[in-house]
Every structure is written in structure tokens, then in C-alpha cells.
Design an enzyme around this catalytic site. Structure first.
Site, mmCIF file in Angstrom:
data_model
loop_
_atom_site.group_PDB
_atom_site.id
_atom_site.type_symbol
_atom_site.label_atom_id
_atom_site.label_comp_id
_atom_site.label_asym_id
_atom_site.label_seq_id
_atom_site.Cartn_x
_atom_site.Cartn_y
_atom_site.Cartn_z
ATOM 1 N N GLY A 101 -1.262 -9.637 -8.140
ATOM 2 C CA GLY A 101 -0.681 -9.353 -9.446
ATOM 3 C C GLY A 101 -1.103 -8.006 -9.999
ATOM 4 O O GLY A 101 -0.283 -7.257 -10.541
ATOM 5 N N HIS A 141 -8.046 -9.214 7.418
ATOM 6 C CA HIS A 141 -9.149 -8.838 8.306
ATOM 7 C C HIS A 141 -10.021 -10.035 8.678
ATOM 8 O O HIS A 141 -10.608 -10.056 9.762
ATOM 9 C CB HIS A 141 -9.996 -7.707 7.701
ATOM 10 C CG HIS A 141 -10.325 -7.857 6.264
ATOM 11 N ND1 HIS A 141 -9.419 -7.588 5.263
ATOM 12 C CD2 HIS A 141 -11.471 -8.226 5.634
ATOM 13 C CE1 HIS A 141 -9.996 -7.785 4.086
ATOM 14 N NE2 HIS A 141 -11.234 -8.177 4.286
ATOM 15 N N LEU A 144 -7.480 -13.374 3.833
ATOM 16 C CA LEU A 144 -7.523 -11.940 4.046
ATOM 17 C C LEU A 144 -7.125 -11.619 5.474
ATOM 18 O O LEU A 144 -7.561 -12.300 6.416
ATOM 19 C CB LEU A 144 -8.937 -11.404 3.788
ATOM 20 C CG LEU A 144 -9.485 -11.567 2.364
ATOM 21 C CD1 LEU A 144 -10.970 -11.261 2.322
ATOM 22 C CD2 LEU A 144 -8.715 -10.661 1.405
ATOM 23 N N HIS A 204 -22.545 16.295 1.601
ATOM 24 C CA HIS A 204 -22.240 16.724 0.237
ATOM 25 C C HIS A 204 -21.134 17.773 0.274
ATOM 26 O O HIS A 204 -21.165 18.669 1.119
ATOM 27 C CB HIS A 204 -23.485 17.321 -0.408
ATOM 28 C CG HIS A 204 -23.243 17.922 -1.763
ATOM 29 N ND1 HIS A 204 -23.111 17.148 -2.900
ATOM 30 C CD2 HIS A 204 -23.058 19.207 -2.161
ATOM 31 C CE1 HIS A 204 -22.878 17.930 -3.946
ATOM 32 N NE2 HIS A 204 -22.847 19.196 -3.521
ATOM 33 N N LYS A 217 0.828 -1.203 0.000
ATOM 34 C CA LYS A 217 0.000 0.000 0.000
ATOM 35 C C LYS A 217 0.865 1.257 0.000
ATOM 36 O O LYS A 217 0.479 2.289 -0.584
ATOM 37 C CB LYS A 217 -0.955 0.014 1.200
ATOM 38 C CG LYS A 217 -1.883 -1.168 1.277
ATOM 39 C CD LYS A 217 -2.557 -1.467 -0.052
ATOM 40 C CE LYS A 217 -3.180 -2.841 -0.082
ATOM 41 N NZ LYS A 217 -2.249 -3.943 -0.304
ATOM 42 N N THR A 229 0.216 -16.293 -8.408
ATOM 43 C CA THR A 229 -0.773 -17.355 -8.645
ATOM 44 C C THR A 229 -1.432 -17.826 -7.358
ATOM 45 O O THR A 229 -1.908 -18.954 -7.274
ATOM 46 C CB THR A 229 -0.110 -18.531 -9.367
ATOM 47 O OG1 THR A 229 1.094 -18.897 -8.668
ATOM 48 C CG2 THR A 229 0.246 -18.168 -10.788
#
Length: 462
Positions: free
Chosen positions: A181, A318, A316, A441, A51, A267
Site C-alpha cells: 500500500g 528472497h 518475501l 568516502h 519497482k 490488506t
């Protein structure tokens, strides 16, 4: 020798979260980890460093392509990859040191070394054996490769090596069009590499909503990435620091070769259980090498639990964290629970891709009547102002009850926006509940509300 209520083997997201929760619940807890730093693959060579690289490369792209449009004039930046890697390492260090602090704060013992369950209720680390009433296996996963593809982490790399390249390759071939990937491919594409993705299936991102997958591939192609789909890699040859990727097209059995400076093998991953002594202990394993558990994460051996990538389910971080907390609560006599129907998935490219719940393909296969509410980010004022109008929000709801069954987002901040729907699904909300909730908004989140409105009488800005 030390005696514990719980010993967790593995200090990744599942393991360290489990250890902290166990300690918070009053259990004497230790965590066994052989790396020099806590955090497992995720913090050291996976989620967090990737990240950091994605963030850096995205800012570089913004400076190259969008700054002038906004009146930000000046010399274009250049890429200093070694310095970028230093930045990445500083991010890793900050996070792993944070976990060490949390261990000390919560009085969790870090037993440094590689653990083995030497007998029921015993964990051996080096020359020392520790006893525990409960043992939790949280050893995670490792990169899977292919036959005739030898990884050296220099020319042929996994995600680990891809995060340590000394220079941006001229030609990068990525084997596998899954999350890893595409994330790493997009990093190096933005930094100047010619990236070609080779995928065995005839589409990218297996298991994803088909409409999102097609849109995602189209956007990545527009960004310069190339795709060869329906191709089976036969072998990778290395010579003089370069590589040749041999593949066979499934539709006509024709052979072809790609030249590459670096080949990224993406993979998938496989459970890592080497050296744990599970066979001698009699722990049941699946044909895929996963530790078998019941609905409460217990193995067939009394007092031994397993969580995260070593058991069934999505690999994962999390998901592992949720299981870590649930197992801790179970061991402490509480009712640990994980709702596997509401586990989001995110691809941190630009734009991001996120999903939770059912896809249209799954609902059709189940024969369930559903309705679709969809809204494009081009109709969102904030997204257009940020040059982020690609993509859409799609909400799937039960046709009769309006209950939200799934959500699929491709667009800006998708990885954050998806959690509004996760919370809604946890509470059994209807699409109308989301639609009637006031959204600030201008925000990207208004696109989620508009998609919910589209499940009823219609979106306002579409």
C-alpha cells in the site's frame, strides 16, 4: 508422460530458483507454470513492475523539485502514464525472457499449464500426467480482500490493477498501511494523486521497529500522503466509475466516508493452492490455509515439499528463493539450510526502509539487555549532497557481547545498505567489527559504520 527426478509446481522466485538449482545438481527437472511468462507474481505483477514505477516516479519528483537546485534548468517534465506503463512492461519482458533463457541453459523443462498433484508422485497438467520422485509446491500467494469489498481491478484494485491504471486518479484511497500500500501509494502521490491511507491499526508498517515506523509516517506525510489510523473499513460502494469507502474509527465507533476515484486494497496476501488437489492427497494444511512442513520443507506426504508464500513465514521473494535452493540441495542429498533470523525486509519508497533481525520492541519483550547505536543521514556528506538527509541507521547489539542483533535503516539506498549487516550477522559479528571496517568516502554506507561506532565510544560525525 515424462519421468522426472523433480517437478516444481509454480514458476515464481521460489519455483524457478529451485528448478535451476535442481538442474545444476544433476537432477532431471521440470517446472509447471500456467502463466504465459515465468517469474510468478513477483516479476509479472508485483516486485519488478512496481519497482519500475517507483523508479520512474522518483525521477519525476527529482526533476520537479531538485533539478533547479542543482542548476539543471529547463521545462518540467509531464507524466505520460501509458508510456510509463510501456516502460514497465519492457522491464517485465526483459526479466521473464531472461528466466526462459536460464531454463534452456540449465536444461529445465517448462511444462506450460496449471498443475495438479493427481496422486503420489504424479503431476497432471491438462491431459498429460508426469511422474516425479519429488514434487515441490511453489505456487505463491494471491491478494487478500475484505468483506463487502469487491475487487474489479478497475475502480477497486489490488496491486495488480494498480500497476495497470489508465490514468492517474485524482483521489486514491489505500486500504492497508503495509509494504504494498505504501509503495504504490507513494508512486501515485508523486504522480499527482491525492492519496489517503486507511489502516486498522494505530500505526503503519505492522511489525516494524516503532521508531522507524513513526519517522517513516512523518516523512510520507511531508510528501503529501494522508493517514487515517485505527479505522476499520466496513464496505466500499461503487457508482459511475467512482467509489465511497465507509469506515469506522475504533476509538469512538464513529462512522465516516471517503470519496475515491480508485481504491487500492492492500490488506495482505494469502497462500494460493487452488486446484492442486492437496485435500485429496491428504496434505496437512494450517488454519490460515498454509501448507504444513517440517524443518526440511517436507509435507506429511512422502516426496512432496513446499516453499515460499504457501508455507509459514514472511511472504518475501528472497525468502522463497533461499528455500528453493535449500530444498533442491536437500533433495540432492545435501544439507539445505535457511537462516530465518537473517532475512531482510525492504520497502522501496523514497526514502527506502530496510530491516533485519530483532526490533527494540522484540528485545524488550524477551528481556534481553541491548544497546543502540544510531546515526542520522543528515550527518552523512553524500546524503546531504543528494538531498537525501531524511532518516537514520539504527544498530541493535547485545549489551555484554556486542553481537549485532538487528538493524533498522530509513534513508537513501537502505535496501542495499542492510546487506552489510546481514553478512555481519551471518558471521556472528560484533558492532565493533563493522565499526573497524574501512568504508569508502563519501558513501551512504558510512552511516552504517557511524551507527556501529555509536554502539561503542561514539560516532564521529554526530
Amino acid at each position: 508422460m515424462a519421468n522426472y527426478d523433480v517437478i516444481i509446481i509454480g514458476g515464481g522466485p521460489g519455483g524457478y530458483v529451485c528448478a535451476i538449482r535442481c538442474a545444476q545438481l544433476g537432477l532431471k527437472t521440470a517446472c509447471v507454470e500456467g502463466r504465459d511468462a515465468l517469474g510468478g507474481t513477483c516479476l509479472n505483477v508485483g516486485c519488478i513492475p512496481s519497482k519500475a514505477m517507483l523508479h520512474a516516479s522518483e525521477l519525476y519528483h527529482e526533476a520537479e523539485h531538485n533539478f533547479a537546485k542543482m542548476g539543471l534548468m529547463g521545462k518540467s517534465p509531464s507524466v505520460d502514464l501509458p508510456k510509463m506503463l510501456d516502460y514497465k512492461q519492457s522491464v517485465i519482458d526483459g526479466n521473464t525472457q531472461g528466466i526462459e533463457f536460464l531454463f534452456k541453459k540449465n536444461k529445465v523443462d517448462w511444462i506450460k499449464g496449471w498443475g495438479k498433484i493427481s496422486a503420489k508422485g504424479e503431476v497432471t497438467v491438462g491431459e498429460e500426467t508426469h511422474t516425479a520422485k519429488n514434487i515441490v509446491i511453489a505456487t505463491g500467494s494471491e491478494a487478500a480482500s475484505l468483506p463487502n469489498v469487491e475487487v474489479d481491478e478497475k475502480t477497486v484494485v489490488t496491486s495488480t490493477g494498480a500497476l495497470e491504471l489508465k490514468k492517474v486518479p485524482n483521489k486514491l484511497v489505500v486500504i492497508g498501511a503495509g509494504v504494498i500500500g505504501l509503495e504504490m501509494g507513494s508512486v501515485y502521490a508523486r504522480l499527482g494523486a491525492e492519496v489517503t491511507v486507511v489502516e486498522y491499526l494505530d500505526h503503519i508498517t505492522p511489525g516494524m521497529d516503532a521508531e522507524v515506523s513513526k519517522t517513516f509516517q512523518r516523512i510520507l506525510k511531508k510528501q503529501g500522503m494522508k493517514f487515517i489510523l485505527g479505522a476499520a473499513v466496513q464496505k466500499v460502494e461503487k457508482a459511475r466509475g467512482k467509489a465511497k469507502v465507509h469506515y469506522k474509527l475504533r476509538k469512538d465507533e464513529s462512522d465516516a466516508v471517503l470519496d475515491a476515484d480508485v481504491v487500492l486494497v492492500a490488506t495482505g496476501r494469502k497462500p494460493f493452492t487452488d486446484g492442486l488437489g492437496l485435500a485429496d492427497l491428504g496434505v496437512e494444511m494450517s488454519e490460515r490455509g498454509q501448507v504444513k512442513t517440517d524443518a526440511h520443507w517436507r509435507t506429511n506426504v512422502d516426496g512432496v515439499y513446499a516453499i515460499g508464500d504457501v508455507i509459514d513465514g514472511p511472504m518475501l521473494a528472497h525468502k522463497a528463493e533461499d528455500e528453493g535452493m535449500a530444498v533442491a540441495e536437500t533433495i540432492a542429498g545435501q544439507k539445505g539450510h535457511v537462516n530465518y533470523d537473517v532475512i531482510p525486509g525492504v520497502i522501496y519508497t523514497a526514502p527506502e526502509v530496510a530491516n533485519v533481525g530483532k526490533t527494540e520492541e522484540q528485545l524488550k519483550a524477551e528481556g534481553r539487555a541491548y544497546k543502540v547505536g544510531k546515526f542520522p543521514f543528515m550527518g552523512n556528506g553524500r546524503a546531504k549532497a543528494n538531498f537525501a538527509g531524511d532518516g537514520f541507521v539504527k544498530i541493535l547489539a547485545d549489551k555484554e557481547t556486542d553481537r549485532v542483533l538487528g538493524c533498522h535503516i530509513i534513508g537513501p539506498a537502505a535496501g542495499d545498505l542492510i546487506h552489510e549487516i546481514c553478512v555481519a550477522m551471518e558471521f556472528g559479528a560484533a558492532a565493533e567489527d563493522v565499526a573497524r571496517t574501512c568504508h569508502a568516502h563519501p558513501t551512504f554506507s558510512e552511516a552504517v559504520r557511524e551507527a556501529a561506532l555509536a554502539c561503542g565510544d561514539g560516532a564521529i560525525h554526530a
